[in-house]
Design a protein around this motif. Sequence first.
Motif, PDB file in Angstrom:
ATOM      1  N   ASN A 285     -45.182 -17.384 -13.849  1.00 13.08           N
ATOM      2  CA  ASN A 285     -45.042 -16.884 -12.559  1.00 13.08           C
ATOM      3  C   ASN A 285     -44.242 -15.548 -12.535  1.00 13.08           C
ATOM      4  O   ASN A 285     -43.232 -15.190 -12.682  1.00 13.08           O
ATOM      5  CB  ASN A 285     -44.494 -17.710 -11.602  1.00 13.08           C
ATOM      6  N   SER A 286     -45.158 -14.405 -11.935  1.00 11.09           N
ATOM      7  CA  SER A 286     -44.780 -12.921 -12.076  1.00 11.09           C
ATOM      8  C   SER A 286     -43.661 -12.858 -10.824  1.00 11.09           C
ATOM      9  O   SER A 286     -42.924 -11.998 -11.073  1.00 11.09           O
ATOM     10  CB  SER A 286     -45.901 -12.072 -11.551  1.00 11.09           C
ATOM     11  N   THR A 287     -43.693 -13.645  -9.736  1.00  5.80           N
ATOM     12  CA  THR A 287     -42.808 -13.443  -8.610  1.00  5.80           C
ATOM     13  C   THR A 287     -41.469 -13.936  -9.222  1.00  5.80           C
ATOM     14  O   THR A 287     -40.256 -13.572  -8.745  1.00  5.80           O
ATOM     15  CB  THR A 287     -43.222 -13.859  -7.593  1.00  5.80           C
ATOM     16  N   SER A 288     -41.513 -15.098 -10.045  1.00  2.00           N
ATOM     17  CA  SER A 288     -40.141 -15.589 -10.635  1.00  2.00           C
ATOM     18  C   SER A 288     -39.414 -14.525 -11.589  1.00  2.00           C
ATOM     19  O   SER A 288     -38.334 -14.301 -11.492  1.00  2.00           O
ATOM     20  CB  SER A 288     -40.410 -16.640 -11.228  1.00  2.00           C
ATOM     21  N   ASN A 289     -40.533 -13.671 -12.255  1.00  2.00           N
ATOM     22  CA  ASN A 289     -40.144 -12.721 -13.098  1.00  2.00           C
ATOM     23  C   ASN A 289     -39.384 -11.569 -12.184  1.00  2.00           C
ATOM     24  O   ASN A 289     -38.241 -10.924 -12.451  1.00  2.00           O
ATOM     25  CB  ASN A 289     -41.237 -12.116 -14.026  1.00  2.00           C
ATOM     26  N   ALA A 290     -40.021 -11.461 -10.977  1.00  2.00           N
ATOM     27  CA  ALA A 290     -39.585 -10.197  -9.982  1.00  2.00           C
ATOM     28  C   ALA A 290     -38.138 -10.595  -9.429  1.00  2.00           C
ATOM     29  O   ALA A 290     -37.454  -9.740  -9.427  1.00  2.00           O
ATOM     30  CB  ALA A 290     -40.724 -10.023  -9.014  1.00  2.00           C
ATOM     31  N   ALA A 291     -37.961 -11.654  -8.992  1.00  2.00           N
ATOM     32  CA  ALA A 291     -36.806 -12.114  -8.363  1.00  2.00           C
ATOM     33  C   ALA A 291     -35.603 -11.550  -9.245  1.00  2.00           C
ATOM     34  O   ALA A 291     -34.564 -11.249  -8.659  1.00  2.00           O
ATOM     35  CB  ALA A 291     -36.744 -13.594  -7.907  1.00  2.00           C
ATOM     36  N   TRP A 292     -35.789 -12.086 -10.475  1.00  2.00           N
ATOM     37  CA  TRP A 292     -34.602 -11.928 -11.301  1.00  2.00           C
ATOM     38  C   TRP A 292     -34.676 -10.388 -11.836  1.00  2.00           C
ATOM     39  O   TRP A 292     -33.300 -10.050 -11.684  1.00  2.00           O
ATOM     40  CB  TRP A 292     -34.696 -12.828 -12.562  1.00  2.00           C
ATOM     41  N   LEU A 293     -35.511  -9.840 -11.921  1.00  2.00           N
ATOM     42  CA  LEU A 293     -35.465  -8.544 -12.126  1.00  2.00           C
ATOM     43  C   LEU A 293     -35.035  -7.728 -11.080  1.00  2.00           C
ATOM     44  O   LEU A 293     -33.982  -6.710 -11.252  1.00  2.00           O
ATOM     45  CB  LEU A 293     -36.932  -8.019 -12.595  1.00  2.00           C
ATOM     46  N   VAL A 294     -35.349  -7.864  -9.873  1.00  2.00           N
ATOM     47  CA  VAL A 294     -35.076  -7.273  -8.882  1.00  2.00           C
ATOM     48  C   VAL A 294     -33.413  -7.215  -8.488  1.00  2.00           C
ATOM     49  O   VAL A 294     -32.687  -6.482  -8.344  1.00  2.00           O
ATOM     50  CB  VAL A 294     -35.764  -7.479  -7.482  1.00  2.00           C
ATOM     51  N   THR A 295     -32.877  -8.768  -8.734  1.00  2.00           N
ATOM     52  CA  THR A 295     -31.414  -8.899  -8.555  1.00  2.00           C
ATOM     53  C   THR A 295     -30.770  -8.122  -9.756  1.00  2.00           C
ATOM     54  O   THR A 295     -29.902  -7.641  -9.195  1.00  2.00           O
ATOM     55  CB  THR A 295     -31.336 -10.363  -8.643  1.00  2.00           C
ATOM     56  N   LEU A 296     -31.230  -8.035 -10.983  1.00  2.00           N
ATOM     57  CA  LEU A 296     -30.553  -7.387 -12.044  1.00  2.00           C
ATOM     58  C   LEU A 296     -30.462  -5.715 -11.600  1.00  2.00           C
ATOM     59  O   LEU A 296     -29.336  -5.319 -11.781  1.00  2.00           O
ATOM     60  CB  LEU A 296     -31.373  -7.583 -13.208  1.00  2.00           C
ATOM     61  N   ARG A 297     -31.422  -5.436 -11.040  1.00  2.00           N
ATOM     62  CA  ARG A 297     -31.360  -3.902 -10.928  1.00  2.00           C
ATOM     63  C   ARG A 297     -30.478  -3.585  -9.551  1.00  2.00           C
ATOM     64  O   ARG A 297     -29.517  -2.544  -9.793  1.00  2.00           O
ATOM     65  CB  ARG A 297     -32.814  -3.370 -10.227  1.00  2.00           C
ATOM     66  N   TYR A 298     -30.387  -4.371  -8.625  1.00  2.00           N
ATOM     67  CA  TYR A 298     -29.200  -4.143  -7.359  1.00  2.00           C
ATOM     68  C   TYR A 298     -27.849  -4.635  -8.040  1.00  2.00           C
ATOM     69  O   TYR A 298     -27.073  -3.973  -7.644  1.00  2.00           O
ATOM     70  CB  TYR A 298     -29.923  -5.232  -6.239  1.00  2.00           C
ATOM     71  N   LEU A 299     -27.696  -5.270  -9.018  1.00  2.00           N
ATOM     72  CA  LEU A 299     -26.483  -5.776  -9.417  1.00  2.00           C
ATOM     73  C   LEU A 299     -25.958  -4.612 -10.415  1.00  2.00           C
ATOM     74  O   LEU A 299     -24.866  -4.225 -10.049  1.00  2.00           O
ATOM     75  CB  LEU A 299     -26.504  -7.008 -10.199  1.00  2.00           C
ATOM     76  N   CYS A 300     -26.897  -3.834 -10.706  1.00  2.00           N
ATOM     77  CA  CYS A 300     -26.204  -2.618 -11.449  1.00  2.00           C
ATOM     78  C   CYS A 300     -26.067  -1.587 -10.450  1.00  2.00           C
ATOM     79  O   CYS A 300     -25.015  -0.623 -10.537  1.00  2.00           O
ATOM     80  CB  CYS A 300     -27.630  -1.953 -12.276  1.00  2.00           C
ATOM     81  N   ILE A 301     -26.707  -1.554  -9.386  1.00  2.00           N
ATOM     82  CA  ILE A 301     -26.345  -0.534  -8.413  1.00  2.00           C
ATOM     83  C   ILE A 301     -25.025  -1.091  -7.670  1.00  2.00           C
ATOM     84  O   ILE A 301     -24.190  -0.316  -7.476  1.00  2.00           O
ATOM     85  CB  ILE A 301     -27.400  -0.534  -7.419  1.00  2.00           C
ATOM     86  N   GLN A 302     -24.966  -2.072  -7.556  1.00  2.00           N
ATOM     87  CA  GLN A 302     -23.436  -2.735  -6.955  1.00  2.00           C
ATOM     88  C   GLN A 302     -22.440  -2.211  -7.916  1.00  2.00           C
ATOM     89  O   GLN A 302     -21.433  -1.985  -7.212  1.00  2.00           O
ATOM     90  CB  GLN A 302     -23.688  -4.165  -6.843  1.00  2.00           C
TER      91      GLN A 302
END
Length: 646
Positions: A629-646
């Motif tokens: 599922n591509s959106t399952s992939n996306a949910a984790w990827l986007v969270t990782l990206r914002y964690l880095c910004i945080q």
Amino acid sequence: MAFTSARCNLRLFGASVLTTVVVCSAARAAEEANPPSQPADVPSVQEMIAARTDVWGDAAMQQPNGASYEFFKDLLPPLRWVNTEFRHYPIVLSAPRAPQKARLVSNGSAVNPRANKPPMWNEQGVPVAFLVGETPTAFGEDLAHLEEPRYLDGYLPVVSIGYEHQEVKYREEAFAPVGSADAASGSILVRFSVASPARDGRVEARIESPAPCHEHGGAIVNEAGATLVAFSPSWKWDSEHKALSTDLADEEAAELEIFTLPREAATSVSSAEFDRQRQGCVETWKAFVDRGIKLVTPEAIVNDAWRSLLVGTYMLATNDRLNYSAGNAYAKLYEAECGDTLRSIMLFGHLDDAPAMLKPLLQFDRKATRFHVAGHKLQLLAYFYWLTRDAATIRADEPLWRPSVELILSSREAKSGLLPKDNYAGDIAEQVYSLNSNANCWRGLRDVAAMLDDMGSHDEAKKLQQTAAEYRRAIVAAVEKSERLDAKPPFIPVALLANEPAHDPLTDTRKGSYYDLMCPYVIGSEIFGPNSARETNLLGYMQQHGGIAMGMVRTKPSEGQFKNEPGVAPLYGLRYQLALLRRDEREKALVGFYGQLAQGMARGTFIGGEGSRFVHGDANGRSFYLPPNSTSNAAWLVTLRYLCIQ
């Protein structure tokens, strides 16, 4: 924790995101040197299921360094089973964005096997089953002697699976070649080898074709002469049983190329050709990953996961369509879900692909959920603009997005100020004044107004801003009449002006489960304002009434094979995660991040589905729904990206 004390070096250059992020953590290094033992008082699986709060998430946050992959990974068996005849979850392999995909069963037992589960699973190609031993036994049948599939270097889509049978150690390696002809055929190259000084190994490949086929020049061809399977010289053809077999001594290998679409021209394969194609596959995917952001964390599993999820998303894509899945009924677009998939590839630096991939999502239409679609379409448009500042694409695509603006502006009712009634959710046809649709359409108008103002259309932007402000007042007024203040915390319904009950626990009813899926979309709209009391109540109701487990959104199907089987749907928790980060509740966000990594994805391949079950399955594994599922992939990827910004 890996991200709690992280320092990020973030560089953004103009319209293309060339980002280097290096995340360092002394706390994580110390934890890896002295891994904590799991406390004995962690609630049991049944206690976790029965709890209205996220008891495992709370326990994770109480660890010396907070939530971690190590804490979650052994709390449940791994994801393994799907509701198909081949049972083991499939690994989709293809060239980047190729229309034709191949299906490799994750225990190595077959390529393109029959699912025999219509209408949710599709059939493709001619099945080829793999067996080993003198008395042929399915490869990977005995889980006690099976190694989990692994990617080359942790993320490259060259799959390696080890299996021991009758004291012979077999190795299966498979990948999709990236050349244009192979990509068009959806071919997959497979190599079998053995590591067994004392005994030879035997491998059989059975072509499960109901139609006649025969051997011709190093290939198995159909009646029209098109190639189904090409093979290297050591294989022998048994026409009676439609089977190829090979005997392999220690460190010997034999290769096959299997075509999802029969290749018209006859072909053959050799060891040297396999190696050449493998190198081409590796170089192509390495170059693909390298042209995005450069991100390194102290955790090898996080580094492997983000790369493999990004690669996996491009293997699911068909040309410019970022499909939800492949090989099943979800091999198509959904506006909100696949819009998140586009966000993820943009956030990881693949902006050059974004204009073309945006277009199919702007063209998307679904009458039953037209307002939900319109709101998310406009939000995605604005998100694309702020990341790229590509006004030319916005103007060129205006005939595709302008109707969504007009739909919202022209459809609102004069008396209520709300949009007309529409579906409670995509799968619930009950017509309601939907807080989800109204909140996200408001957000879409607001975002487009800001975008147009930045593009110089100041007068139109001002009018839309004024309309959006008045629209928001109407939504809030309807919420004031609808919220249930007798619940703790107060319950804010999706169905406005309809006396919707406060679902408790949330997943005990079908509507309650869908409320749990829709609520993050309402939170993500920020209709009540960041950190507002009502936003706090939305989050709190999910957290205190059985809506969250391991930081992921809970659900319980009310029909089908998984009826009444509790579990989680991680992809629908993305906006919940982002709200936690925006509110600086990073410890809770880390629970969802590591919870999904450990229990929302398959081990070694990081493949997720739309949802997974807590206990449906057995001691060897749990069931999950329609992976990958591509959106399952996306949910984790986007969270990782914002964690880095945080």
